[in-house]
Design a protein around this motif. Structure first.
Motif, PDB file in Angstrom:
ATOM      1  N   GLY A  31      35.477 -50.261  16.414  1.00  0.00           N
ATOM      2  CA  GLY A  31      35.512 -49.262  15.340  1.00  0.00           C
ATOM      3  C   GLY A  31      34.579 -48.105  15.648  1.00  0.00           C
ATOM      4  O   GLY A  31      34.926 -46.932  15.457  1.00  0.00           O
ATOM      5  N   LEU A  82      36.072 -46.035  18.343  1.00  0.00           N
ATOM      6  CA  LEU A  82      37.166 -45.214  17.815  1.00  0.00           C
ATOM      7  C   LEU A  82      36.627 -43.988  17.075  1.00  0.00           C
ATOM      8  O   LEU A  82      37.185 -42.896  17.160  1.00  0.00           O
ATOM      9  CB  LEU A  82      38.029 -46.053  16.860  1.00  0.00           C
ATOM     10  N   SER A  83      35.545 -44.183  16.356  1.00  0.00           N
ATOM     11  CA  SER A  83      34.995 -43.068  15.596  1.00  0.00           C
ATOM     12  C   SER A  83      34.461 -41.969  16.516  1.00  0.00           C
ATOM     13  O   SER A  83      34.422 -40.806  16.148  1.00  0.00           O
ATOM     14  CB  SER A  83      33.892 -43.561  14.654  1.00  0.00           C
ATOM     15  N   ILE A  95      40.038 -38.034  12.229  1.00  0.00           N
ATOM     16  CA  ILE A  95      38.819 -37.675  12.965  1.00  0.00           C
ATOM     17  C   ILE A  95      39.161 -37.182  14.368  1.00  0.00           C
ATOM     18  O   ILE A  95      38.358 -36.501  15.000  1.00  0.00           O
ATOM     19  CB  ILE A  95      37.820 -38.856  13.051  1.00  0.00           C
ATOM     20  N   ARG A 112      32.262 -34.362  15.962  1.00  0.00           N
ATOM     21  CA  ARG A 112      32.518 -35.777  15.657  1.00  0.00           C
ATOM     22  C   ARG A 112      31.312 -36.646  16.025  1.00  0.00           C
ATOM     23  O   ARG A 112      30.925 -37.540  15.285  1.00  0.00           O
ATOM     24  CB  ARG A 112      33.772 -36.229  16.422  1.00  0.00           C
ATOM     25  N   ASN A 124      29.049 -38.680  13.401  1.00  0.00           N
ATOM     26  CA  ASN A 124      28.897 -40.141  13.558  1.00  0.00           C
ATOM     27  C   ASN A 124      27.423 -40.535  13.643  1.00  0.00           C
ATOM     28  O   ASN A 124      26.997 -41.520  13.033  1.00  0.00           O
ATOM     29  CB  ASN A 124      29.617 -40.607  14.813  1.00  0.00           C
ATOM     30  N   TYR A 164      32.872 -42.928   4.932  1.00  0.00           N
ATOM     31  CA  TYR A 164      33.224 -42.909   6.349  1.00  0.00           C
ATOM     32  C   TYR A 164      32.567 -44.072   7.087  1.00  0.00           C
ATOM     33  O   TYR A 164      33.190 -44.789   7.866  1.00  0.00           O
ATOM     34  CB  TYR A 164      32.764 -41.578   6.945  1.00  0.00           C
ATOM     35  N   VAL A 189      34.275 -47.241   9.180  1.00  0.00           N
ATOM     36  CA  VAL A 189      34.001 -47.501  10.602  1.00  0.00           C
ATOM     37  C   VAL A 189      33.488 -48.927  10.796  1.00  0.00           C
ATOM     38  O   VAL A 189      33.936 -49.650  11.692  1.00  0.00           O
ATOM     39  CB  VAL A 189      32.972 -46.481  11.130  1.00  0.00           C
ATOM     40  N   ASN A 200      35.841 -52.110  10.330  1.00  0.00           N
ATOM     41  CA  ASN A 200      37.044 -52.182  11.175  1.00  0.00           C
ATOM     42  C   ASN A 200      37.356 -53.619  11.558  1.00  0.00           C
ATOM     43  O   ASN A 200      36.467 -54.367  11.992  1.00  0.00           O
ATOM     44  CB  ASN A 200      36.828 -51.343  12.439  1.00  0.00           C
TER      45      ASN A 200
END
Lengths: 179, 391
Positions: A36, A39-40, A125, A133, A137, B7, B11, B14
């Motif tokens: 995850g 991916l972000s 995103i 990004r 993050n 957000y 994340v 997941n």
């Protein structure tokens, strides 16, 4: 393989002895969450998978150096984030961070935030520039301050703040107002 | 801040698992690490071993030379020998005690004096330092002739040797007394140089040779297709040696024929054939030999071999393998021999000794790197040599 049968200390010791079984246990225990995170940062699955693979290789190569200062998950996570940033840096995605401009796109104003899953969010995103990004993050997910982000990415603090705000506004615009 | 929290929650929550290819890629990388780790370990081990082996050979040679040198020159006897020279040089000088000897017309000196040997003189010379007072008391006796004094001194020497009393005497008396001492065993000992003998000779070996490699060891397993055969070679050369004490000799052998062979029965190109690997060297060996009173002798030392040729014969075909094998070899020697005197100057010596190479003689080729076919020479040798004592 039931991951719960093995406590963290046992898994750690097994990994330090390069036991492939324990390496797999550790990987499977942390892989979804770390994926995850990848991916972000990546914004697309193939790149996220490359990041994850490289990060875990680093984890297993350096796990002998882990002395238990903090949680194992936190240590793995730091390696994953650092690897993701390095990946983007290698792609020179972060070089334009100081000057890049967002390309305005049509916003989808009324998406229902609570129902959005990771898979669906990736498409959003992915529209963010790499630099923004990463800043978003680091600030929103990893809890870095703008000073730390500036040091990490070798940019000014002001740039970090502006990139964060831009990314945030874009997300808000795409996802609808929530504040 | 709600966007940030929202957000972050997405994340971190997941649940999408990465594809299995990711774990497979991780495993591949870890496997490569393992292979490299093993290769690196193997290379490191290989790096160190020759160093230890070279050090062992060098150390044994240096020790043998040093030990021989020390025995040859006997530095602990230098002071006594110089005193002896001084004593001999003043043979006719008046005694420090004031005692006046008869004139030196030869009548007072026993002819046996001429046979007095350096070690014997040295012993007495050392003894003369022990008790000046005793000799003074002894020499105060005016009635004693030189011969009587000599006899008396001889008794004292014997008693001193037995640890019973110190002895002291002026040079002339000492010399006469010494002449009456029984001769040392081993009459061919050169008392001026401490070298007993120097000899040259010819030597030949019947050698059961082994090329210690994984192939050889595998061929000893009954279920392996390759069969390792017991193989013999022969060595021939000359030797030069010296006895630096009655019980210790140093000897160097130069072998111009020195064979190491290993024969196999193996499948080559679909045929079961006999093949033999032969490595021929010029070999120089340096050995120390210690003899027990019963003449049984143990040998220890090292050797260095310079490759003449390396070849493999398969049936009638001979393949030269000079480039596949190292140009040199070195190792250790340990063994036993029993010298049999043949008259005054000749000695026939049968023996049995083992040679173990410390060097990987396989240098590698286009197909096999040197570290994957480690090969060492080894042999068990029946030896027979005949030596002539030059002096």
């Amino acid at each position: 393989m039931s991951l719960e049968l093995y406590n963290e200390e046992e898994v750690l010791r097994g990994c330090q002895q390069e036991n492939r079984r324990y390496q797999e246990i550790l990987y499977r225990r942390f892989a979804p969450k770390m994926y995850g995170i990848c991916l972000s940062y990546a914004g697309d699955r193939p790149l996220a998978q490359d990041m994850l693979q490289e990060a875990f290789i680093k984890v297993f190569r350096s796990i002998k150096d882990f002395r238990g200062d903090g949680s194992l998950e936190g240590w793995v996570r730091r390696i994953v984030v650092r690897t993701a940033i390095d990946h983007l840096r290698q792609r020179q995605s972060l070089d334009k961070l100081e000057t890049e401009e967002f390309y305005s796109e049509s916003h989808t104003q009324n998406e229902a935030l609570p129902n959005l899953q990771m898979g669906e969010m990736i498409s959003r995103i992915n529209k963010l520039p790499d630099g923004a990004r990463v800043v978003f993050n680091l600030f929103a997910v990893e809890g870095y301050t703008h000073r730390e982000i500036a040091e990490e990415l070798n940019i000014s603090e002001g740039t970090s703040k502006s990139q964060y705000n831009r990314a945030r506004n874009l997300l808000k615009g795409w996802l609808g107002k929530v504040d | 801040m709600k966007v940030d929290k929202w957000y972050k929650s997405i994340v971190e929550s997941n649940t999408e698992a990465p594809p299995e290819a990711v774990w497979e890629g991780i495993q591949d990388a870890l496997d490569v690490d393992l292979v490299w780790g093993k290769i690196e370990t193997d290379l490191n081990v290989r790096k160190k071993k020759p160093n230890y082996a070279r050090l062992a050979v060098a150390a044994s040679i240096v020790l043998a030379i040093a030990f021989g040198g020390v025995l040859l020159y006997q530095p602990w006897n230098i002071s006594s020998q110089s005193q002896l020279v001084e004593s001999s040089g003043h043979f006719d000088a008046p005694s420090s005690t004031g005692l006046i000897y008869p004139s030196d017309d030869g009548a007072e000196i026993s002819p046996q004096t001429q046979g007095a040997t350096t070690p014997q003189l040295a012993k007495v010379s050392q003894s003369t330092q022990l008790d000046a007072e005793a000799v003074d008391v002894y020499l105060q006796c005016p009635s004693s002739s030189v011969d009587e004094q000599a006899e008396n001194v001889l008794e004292r020497i014997k008693m001193h040797t037995a640890g019973e009393m110190p002895v002291s005497a002026p040079g002339k008396v000492s010399t006469i007394a010494i002449a009456q001492l029984p001769a040392e065993q081993g009459g061919d000992y050169d008392n001026n140089t401490s070298i007993r003998t120097v000899y040259v000779g010819l030597t030949g070996h019947l050698a059961n040779t082994w090329l210690l490699s994984s192939k050889t060891f595998a061929g000893l397993q009954p279920d392996d297709l390759t069969n390792t055969n017991i193989t013999f070679g022969s060595n021939f050369g000359m030797q030069l040696g010296t006895a630096i004490t009655p019980v210790f000799k140093i000897q160097s052998d130069f072998l111009w024929i020195s064979q190491n062979k290993q024969q196999y029965n193996e499948y080559i190109n679909g045929k079961y054939v006999t093949s033999a690997l032969e490595l021929d060297y010029y070999t120089l060996a340096l050995q120390g030999k210690y003899s027990f009173p019963t003449n049984h002798t143990v040998i220890f030392g090292g050797y260095f071999g310079l490759m003449k040729t390396a070849k493999q014969s398969v049936e009638e075909e001979i393949i030269l393998l000079d480039d596949d094998y190292s140009s040199y070899d070195y190792g250790l020697i340990v063994g036993y021999e029993y010298p049999i005197p043949l008259g005054h100057r000749l000695t026939l010596t049968p023996g049995l000794f083992a040679k173990v190479g410390l060097n990987n003689v396989f240098a590698g080729n286009d197909y096999i790197p040197f570290y994957l076919n480690k090969t060492q020479n080894a042999s068990i040798n029946l030896s027979l040599s005949i030596a002539y004592n030059i002096f």
